[in-house]
Design a protein around this motif. Sequence first.
Motif, PDB file in Angstrom:
ATOM      1  N   LEU A 281     -16.749  56.027  28.910  1.00 57.45           N
ATOM      2  CA  LEU A 281     -16.057  54.878  29.476  1.00 57.45           C
ATOM      3  C   LEU A 281     -16.145  54.893  31.005  1.00 57.45           C
ATOM      4  O   LEU A 281     -16.294  53.849  31.646  1.00 57.45           O
TER       5      LEU A 281
ATOM      6  N   VAL B 154     -19.393  53.409  32.068  1.00 55.62           N
ATOM      7  CA  VAL B 154     -19.364  51.954  31.916  1.00 55.62           C
ATOM      8  C   VAL B 154     -18.652  51.305  33.106  1.00 55.62           C
ATOM      9  O   VAL B 154     -19.130  50.317  33.687  1.00 55.62           O
TER      10      VAL B 154
ATOM     11  N   VAL C 270     -23.057  43.737  20.942  1.00 60.85           N
ATOM     12  CA  VAL C 270     -22.919  44.830  21.897  1.00 60.85           C
ATOM     13  C   VAL C 270     -21.470  45.313  21.964  1.00 60.85           C
ATOM     14  O   VAL C 270     -21.206  46.520  22.035  1.00 60.85           O
TER      15      VAL C 270
ATOM     16  N   LEU D  90     -20.169  49.186  21.318  1.00 63.60           N
ATOM     17  CA  LEU D  90     -19.304  49.908  22.256  1.00 63.60           C
ATOM     18  C   LEU D  90     -17.982  50.304  21.592  1.00 63.60           C
ATOM     19  O   LEU D  90     -17.464  51.397  21.825  1.00 63.60           O
ATOM     20  N   GLN D  91     -17.463  49.411  20.773  1.00 66.06           N
ATOM     21  CA  GLN D  91     -16.223  49.707  20.063  1.00 66.06           C
ATOM     22  C   GLN D  91     -16.403  50.900  19.129  1.00 66.06           C
ATOM     23  O   GLN D  91     -15.582  51.824  19.111  1.00 66.06           O
TER      24      GLN D  91
ATOM     25  N   VAL E 173     -17.277  54.234  21.436  1.00 64.49           N
ATOM     26  CA  VAL E 173     -16.372  54.728  22.475  1.00 64.49           C
ATOM     27  C   VAL E 173     -14.921  54.346  22.228  1.00 64.49           C
ATOM     28  O   VAL E 173     -14.033  55.199  22.120  1.00 64.49           O
TER      29      VAL E 173
ATOM     30  N   THR F  81     -11.158  45.091  23.904  1.00 61.81           N
ATOM     31  CA  THR F  81     -12.495  45.410  24.395  1.00 61.81           C
ATOM     32  C   THR F  81     -13.260  44.141  24.743  1.00 61.81           C
ATOM     33  O   THR F  81     -13.860  44.024  25.817  1.00 61.81           O
TER      34      THR F  81
ATOM     35  N   ILE G  42     -14.490  42.902  28.612  1.00 60.85           N
ATOM     36  CA  ILE G  42     -15.910  42.697  28.923  1.00 60.85           C
ATOM     37  C   ILE G  42     -16.156  41.267  29.386  1.00 60.85           C
ATOM     38  O   ILE G  42     -16.901  41.032  30.358  1.00 60.85           O
TER      39      ILE G  42
ATOM     40  N   ILE H  62     -25.651  53.965  26.516  1.00 60.23           N
ATOM     41  CA  ILE H  62     -24.548  53.067  26.867  1.00 60.23           C
ATOM     42  C   ILE H  62     -24.908  52.205  28.075  1.00 60.23           C
ATOM     43  O   ILE H  62     -24.694  50.987  28.092  1.00 60.23           O
TER      44      ILE H  62
ATOM     45  N   ILE I  47     -25.288  48.151  27.984  1.00 66.94           N
ATOM     46  CA  ILE I  47     -24.555  47.248  28.862  1.00 66.94           C
ATOM     47  C   ILE I  47     -25.535  46.409  29.679  1.00 66.94           C
ATOM     48  O   ILE I  47     -25.333  45.213  29.899  1.00 66.94           O
TER      49      ILE I  47
END
Length: 491
Positions: A7, A10, A138, A142-143, A146, A157, A161, A326, A330
Amino acid sequence: MSPIALLGFVLGYFLLLLWVAWRTSRRADNDSFFIGNRRSHWGLVAFGMVGTSLSGVTFISVPGTVTTGGFTYLQIVLGHVLGYLIVAFVLLPLYYRLALTSIYRYLAERFGSTSHRTGAGYFIVSRTLGATARLYLVVRVLQDMVLDRLGVPFWLTAAVIILMIVLYTYEGGVKTIVWTDTLQTAGMLAGLLICVGFLLWQLGLTPAGALAQMQQDGVATVFGTDPLGADFWAKQVLAGVFIAVAMTGLDQEMMQKNISVTTLRDAQKNVIVMSLVLLAVVALFLFLGGLLVQYAATVGLVASGDRLFPAVVLGHLPGWVQILFIVALISALFPSADGALTALTSSTCIDLIGLQQKAHWSEARRTRLRKQVHLGFALLFLLLVLGFRWLDDPSMVGLILKLAGYTYGPLLGLFAFGLLCRRQPREGWVPLVALAAPLLCALLDATQAHWLGGYRIGLELLLINAALTAAGLWLASLGRPPKRIQPVQPA
């Protein structure tokens, strides 16, 4: 690797995007937001558009298609290269000759204001659904990788974003995303190359040896040979041509960046270079998919489709590769979502509200309205991402192409009829025709098994939809004199 560390990377990446946005959006105005003041460098636009064309769906879904379809997705991309030639040498000269800010203004010039709003409306529906489907994929990865381990709910989330995207597109629009897309495309391609190299090293194979193994395993087939099948090569290549024309040449998001380039010649160079780079990158993504299949077999992993790549990285690769994955993911997410949000704002303001015609409004009032529309689409993005979470289709690339067949078909039919035919349809009929064509396609798609025998309609649904639209416009023009059309200047 710790989800907290992932995280952190990110958030660090996002802070870099914010810095780039701040640097590029200073002294930006509405013209900067819509078309970058027509001062964008063609090389930056070409490189950044590779990321926009690929998106997170390509990063996750295309490698996953190898498990069921081999390399047949490459047929579509070969068609794209031919389609981009049509965009470069037919559509771009038209857009530059008319000095368009919104490409759907052409429909107003050719047919009238109702057709203009109909075309813009279809773009808004198409791009909203396509962009949020890509965004959902995406966010879901990510969910899974992470945020679930940190106890963060999916809706939060998605909201964070989307807020990130709003923050760095809010002021600069196209002027900003030309630069941020370049950064993000570089991040995505770097992640792709490193993942390919690492898997080759883990498997102890050379690229040639890996490809030979894929061919032996039957996962490297490029061309479908069954004329009745949905993946038959002629259908896929032809569909690829018109998908490129519709989803790039008739798409305000993609063309908004092209017409931000100063000259037509540079815009054409942009499209041609982008098409060749795109072909090479997609071929590399498919090669990555073959490597993932081989690696999954060696470690006893059972995963396919969109879940193959994340499952290999999350469960079997070291922490530094997870970080690169990751960051690359992103990087693949933002070019598609930020451009869509900007283009939807632009099309709504210019085509539906007529912002450029409101000369009596102050610049401050127009800017305020543009920002309100921008925030409104951000909220709509959030609601649709949550809707896709409920749907949770196992292969988002297939769903996105299916949606494109229904929503870009009327746009393709409108532009094709306008460019190839001098007839002038009754304008009140245009919205009805544009609505009837996809409804007929939906009926055809739902009932094809009952009367088409073994034949299966695939991506050629887009062409059928466009042909029905053009046929309806022809019927709506019967009994009316043809329109005198100024010829398009050659490229």
